[in-house]
Enzyme design. Structure first.
Site, PDB file in Angstrom:
ATOM      1  N   SER A 154       0.968  -1.242  -0.059  1.00  0.00           N
ATOM      2  CA  SER A 154       0.186   0.021   0.211  1.00  0.00           C
ATOM      3  C   SER A 154       0.768   1.186  -0.035  1.00  0.00           C
ATOM      4  O   SER A 154       0.903   1.993   0.865  1.00  0.00           O
ATOM      5  CB  SER A 154      -0.804  -0.196   1.266  1.00  0.00           C
ATOM      6  OG  SER A 154      -0.204  -0.127   2.492  1.00  0.00           O
TER       7      SER A 154
ATOM      8  N   HIS B 230      -2.954  -6.214   2.524  1.00  0.00           N
ATOM      9  CA  HIS B 230      -2.141  -7.434   3.134  1.00  0.00           C
ATOM     10  C   HIS B 230      -2.881  -8.752   3.279  1.00  0.00           C
ATOM     11  O   HIS B 230      -2.439  -9.503   3.991  1.00  0.00           O
ATOM     12  CB  HIS B 230      -1.422  -6.826   4.460  1.00  0.00           C
ATOM     13  CG  HIS B 230      -0.874  -5.696   4.216  1.00  0.00           C
ATOM     14  ND1 HIS B 230      -0.130  -5.126   5.284  1.00  0.00           N
ATOM     15  CD2 HIS B 230      -0.377  -4.961   3.108  1.00  0.00           C
ATOM     16  CE1 HIS B 230       0.380  -3.868   4.949  1.00  0.00           C
ATOM     17  NE2 HIS B 230       0.578  -3.897   3.573  1.00  0.00           N
TER      18      HIS B 230
ATOM     19  N   GLU C 298      -4.508  -2.711   9.230  1.00  0.00           N
ATOM     20  CA  GLU C 298      -3.809  -3.408  10.409  1.00  0.00           C
ATOM     21  C   GLU C 298      -4.393  -2.952  11.743  1.00  0.00           C
ATOM     22  O   GLU C 298      -4.805  -1.907  11.987  1.00  0.00           O
ATOM     23  CB  GLU C 298      -2.344  -2.713  10.477  1.00  0.00           C
ATOM     24  CG  GLU C 298      -1.783  -3.011   9.175  1.00  0.00           C
ATOM     25  CD  GLU C 298      -0.345  -2.278   9.032  1.00  0.00           C
ATOM     26  OE1 GLU C 298       0.292  -1.626  10.053  1.00  0.00           O
ATOM     27  OE2 GLU C 298       0.073  -1.997   8.049  1.00  0.00           O
TER      28      GLU C 298
ATOM     29  N   GLU D  27       2.024  -9.470   6.696  1.00  0.00           N
ATOM     30  CA  GLU D  27       2.960  -9.022   7.778  1.00  0.00           C
ATOM     31  C   GLU D  27       2.702  -9.962   9.112  1.00  0.00           C
ATOM     32  O   GLU D  27       3.337  -9.645  10.413  1.00  0.00           O
ATOM     33  CB  GLU D  27       2.503  -7.561   8.361  1.00  0.00           C
ATOM     34  CG  GLU D  27       2.781  -6.692   7.232  1.00  0.00           C
ATOM     35  CD  GLU D  27       2.579  -5.418   7.770  1.00  0.00           C
ATOM     36  OE1 GLU D  27       2.080  -4.891   8.871  1.00  0.00           O
ATOM     37  OE2 GLU D  27       3.113  -4.508   6.855  1.00  0.00           O
TER      38      GLU D  27
ATOM     39  N   ASP E  95      -4.126   0.881  11.653  1.00  0.00           N
ATOM     40  CA  ASP E  95      -3.530   1.670  10.488  1.00  0.00           C
ATOM     41  C   ASP E  95      -4.757   1.350   9.491  1.00  0.00           C
ATOM     42  O   ASP E  95      -4.857   0.242   8.764  1.00  0.00           O
ATOM     43  CB  ASP E  95      -2.330   0.817   9.925  1.00  0.00           C
ATOM     44  CG  ASP E  95      -1.755   1.571   8.769  1.00  0.00           C
ATOM     45  OD1 ASP E  95      -2.625   2.673   8.197  1.00  0.00           O
ATOM     46  OD2 ASP E  95      -0.766   1.333   8.179  1.00  0.00           O
TER      47      ASP E  95
ATOM     48  N   GLU F 210      -3.417   5.369  12.261  1.00  0.00           N
ATOM     49  CA  GLU F 210      -2.473   5.820  11.101  1.00  0.00           C
ATOM     50  C   GLU F 210      -3.374   5.865   9.915  1.00  0.00           C
ATOM     51  O   GLU F 210      -4.172   5.165   9.571  1.00  0.00           O
ATOM     52  CB  GLU F 210      -1.522   4.634  11.199  1.00  0.00           C
ATOM     53  CG  GLU F 210      -0.408   4.778   9.618  1.00  0.00           C
ATOM     54  CD  GLU F 210       0.645   3.647   9.796  1.00  0.00           C
ATOM     55  OE1 GLU F 210       0.847   3.034  11.026  1.00  0.00           O
ATOM     56  OE2 GLU F 210       1.230   3.339   8.788  1.00  0.00           O
TER      57      GLU F 210
ATOM     58  N   ASP G 293       1.360   8.278   7.507  1.00  0.00           N
ATOM     59  CA  ASP G 293       2.455   7.113   6.817  1.00  0.00           C
ATOM     60  C   ASP G 293       2.484   7.729   5.233  1.00  0.00           C
ATOM     61  O   ASP G 293       3.210   8.494   4.921  1.00  0.00           O
ATOM     62  CB  ASP G 293       2.005   5.957   7.010  1.00  0.00           C
ATOM     63  CG  ASP G 293       2.739   4.712   6.036  1.00  0.00           C
ATOM     64  OD1 ASP G 293       3.725   5.211   5.465  1.00  0.00           O
ATOM     65  OD2 ASP G 293       2.265   3.642   5.729  1.00  0.00           O
TER      66      ASP G 293
ATOM     67  N   LYS H 146       9.635   5.300   7.120  1.00  0.00           N
ATOM     68  CA  LYS H 146      10.062   3.974   6.407  1.00  0.00           C
ATOM     69  C   LYS H 146      11.233   4.460   5.436  1.00  0.00           C
ATOM     70  O   LYS H 146      11.076   5.415   4.368  1.00  0.00           O
ATOM     71  CB  LYS H 146       8.923   3.588   5.374  1.00  0.00           C
ATOM     72  CG  LYS H 146       7.862   3.122   6.237  1.00  0.00           C
ATOM     73  CD  LYS H 146       6.444   2.994   5.509  1.00  0.00           C
ATOM     74  CE  LYS H 146       5.519   2.035   5.600  1.00  0.00           C
ATOM     75  NZ  LYS H 146       4.290   2.140   5.025  1.00  0.00           N
TER      76      LYS H 146
ATOM     77  N   HIS I 265       8.711  -1.223   9.201  1.00  0.00           N
ATOM     78  CA  HIS I 265       9.142  -2.222   8.140  1.00  0.00           C
ATOM     79  C   HIS I 265       8.211  -1.985   7.073  1.00  0.00           C
ATOM     80  O   HIS I 265       7.392  -1.028   6.992  1.00  0.00           O
ATOM     81  CB  HIS I 265       8.836  -3.645   8.720  1.00  0.00           C
ATOM     82  CG  HIS I 265       7.424  -3.707   8.978  1.00  0.00           C
ATOM     83  ND1 HIS I 265       6.708  -4.983   9.224  1.00  0.00           N
ATOM     84  CD2 HIS I 265       6.139  -2.830   9.105  1.00  0.00           C
ATOM     85  CE1 HIS I 265       5.406  -4.893   9.426  1.00  0.00           C
ATOM     86  NE2 HIS I 265       5.393  -3.629   9.370  1.00  0.00           N
TER      87      HIS I 265
ATOM     88  N   LYS J 287       7.070  -0.392  14.172  1.00  0.00           N
ATOM     89  CA  LYS J 287       6.029  -1.163  13.550  1.00  0.00           C
ATOM     90  C   LYS J 287       6.771  -2.247  12.831  1.00  0.00           C
ATOM     91  O   LYS J 287       7.418  -2.023  11.645  1.00  0.00           O
ATOM     92  CB  LYS J 287       5.245  -0.348  12.880  1.00  0.00           C
ATOM     93  CG  LYS J 287       3.903  -0.920  12.881  1.00  0.00           C
ATOM     94  CD  LYS J 287       2.964   0.226  12.008  1.00  0.00           C
ATOM     95  CE  LYS J 287       2.844  -0.075  10.640  1.00  0.00           C
ATOM     96  NZ  LYS J 287       1.726   0.321   9.786  1.00  0.00           N
TER      97      LYS J 287
END
Ligand code: PGA
Ligand code: ZN
Length: 434
Positions: free
Chosen positions: A42, A157, A166, A207, A244, A287, A314, A339, A367, A390
């Site tokens: 994403s 994901h 998430e 993840e 998230d 997030e 993010d 990131k 990550h 994270k």
């Protein structure tokens, strides 16, 4: 003086089996460092460019041989015989060699792999562990970050229909990192048992979090609360929740489409939806609640919830100091996800962390959903005392490698490093109470 004697890039595979770049750096003293870069699913629209070959005959166009050639033929000749100790100068040379704003000429994947290998080489030259070497010259007291553990995966994901990407737990109410990690693992195992008992799938997403087909986001939060309880921990004092949304993925023509709940919300309605969740659950962090270009939505969100919960940018900030400064100036969000591959060099990554800290924004080193065995983010988070890290769920080696590195750092007797959990708890819990 120890100098860079050789730089060789190669194509390796990430945790999704997709090609990525690894760089091997040989120093003149014969020692070798290796660094590799992760990859997102994403991804933010304004991220630095991940150079892919586009040749559909190989890896469905996702090969990185062009980036490999750029390291071997363009970057290596420039950096040979230089000391790895001046990271800022090396990164600046990489930026100039590339010559574009988004690193699309050489590829941020090529550039970052070199930048990280150089940082590891500098640590060797200084005879320091990587986290301590990264800390040199920063005047920053180091600490161990509090983890955000992504135990239910959705969005891009997983294929379980959940729109939020998430669902994370934050073990803040513990005195040290190993104990906090243990709590996370026990809750993860408890969740597995509950899912099994109810007949839900316990297979995992990208993840490492479970990806059960649940009917609503509240159902996911309820299951997590149940798991916390059943593992013998207390939600709201020891363990907190974090989301998230990665909402750019379900934002279309001004509306946020929560298809799993058949809701199609404008920004104001999504803020109402999230406010209700914050009232009903011990959620301390959200997030990418709004889409990356919906700055008006972000403004609304921050006005409404910015004094209550951590609001993390993010895709909004993409580890870019210029975008972060815009957020700071407009009082948007109060935390940034960091990131390294969103921006492409270590120096720029560290600048973003320091800029956020100066503005009082919380920092979360992260990550990507496609990871490698490289654990640099763990050292980076410690070196600049990032508040949180994270790095996924509590299974799969690509995720566990970072937790294991934090365990090693925590156990290093040469350093006394406080666990950031209690500090974050105080900061965020105070926000939630007021
Ligand atoms: P990505 O997701 O690595 O797939 O972009 C991680 C995140 O959104 O935080
Ligand atoms: Zn995100």
């Amino acid at each position: 003086m120890i100098v860079i004697q050789q730089l060789i890039a190669r194509e390796i595979l990430d945790s999704r089996g997709i090609p990525t770049v690894e760089v091997e750096l040989t120093l003149s003293n014969g020692l070798i460092t290796v660094a590799s870069v992760p990859s997102g699913a994403s991804t933010g629209e304004h991220e630095a460019c991940e150079l892919r070959d586009g040749n559909w005959q190989r890896y469905l166009g996702k090969g990185v041989l062009k980036a490999v050639v750029n390291v071997n033929d363009v970057i290596a000749p420039t950096l040979l015989n230089q000391s790895p100790l001046d990271q800022a100068s090396i990164d600046q040379q990489l930026i100039v060699l590339d010559g574009t704003l988004n690193k699309s000429h050489l590829g941020a994947n090529a550039i970052l792999a070199v930048s990280l290998a150089v940082a590891k080489a500098a640590a060797i030259c200084r005879q320091l562990p990587l986290f301590a070497s990264l800390n040199v010259g920063t005047a920053q007291a180091m600490s161990i970050p509090a983890p955000m553990m992504n135990i239910i995966n959705g969005g891009a994901h997983a294929n379980n229909g959940l729109n939020f990407q998430e669902f994370m737990i934050m073990p803040l109410g513990f005195d040290d990192f190993p104990r906090a990690l243990q709590a996370g693992v026990e809750i993860f195992q408890a969740l597995k048992k509950i899912l099994n008992t109810r007949g839900f799938s316990t297979s995992v997403g990208d993840e490492g979090g479970f990806a059960p087909a649940l009917a609503s986001h509240r159902a996911a939060l309820d299951l997590i609360l149940e798991a916390i309880n059943s593992a013998g921990y207390s939600a709201g004092t020891q363990i907190f929740l974090s989301l998230d949304l990665a909402s750019s993925e379900f934002y279309q023509e001004g509306l946020y489409h929560l298809s799993c709940e058949n809701l199609h919300l404008d920004a104001a309605a999504l803020v109402d939806y999230l406010s209700a969740l914050v009232e009903d659950y011990p959620i301390l962090s959200i997030e990418d609640a709004m889409a990356e270009n919906d700055w008006a939505g972000w403004q609304l969100l921050t006005l409404r919830l910015g004094h209550k919960v951590q609001l993390v940018g993010d895709d909004l900030f993409v580890t870019n100091t210029r975008l972060l400064q815009r957020g700071i100036d407009q009082h948007i969000a109060n935390a940034i996800l960091i990131k390294p591959n969103q921006i492409g060099t270590l120096t720029e990554t560290m600048a973003a962390i320091q800029c956020a800290k100066r503005a009082g924004y919380q920092t979360i080193v992260s990550h990507r959903s496609g990871e490698t065995e490289d654990t640099t983010i763990a050292d980076l988070a410690v070196s600049l005392a990032a508040d949180q890290i994270k790095t996924g769920s509590l299974c799969r080696t690509d995720r566990m490698a970072k937790y294991n590195q934090l365990l090693r750092i925590s156990a290093d007797k040469a350093y006394t490093l406080a666990y950031a959990g209690p500090r974050i708890l105080q900061c965020l819990a105070n926000m939630k109470v007021t």
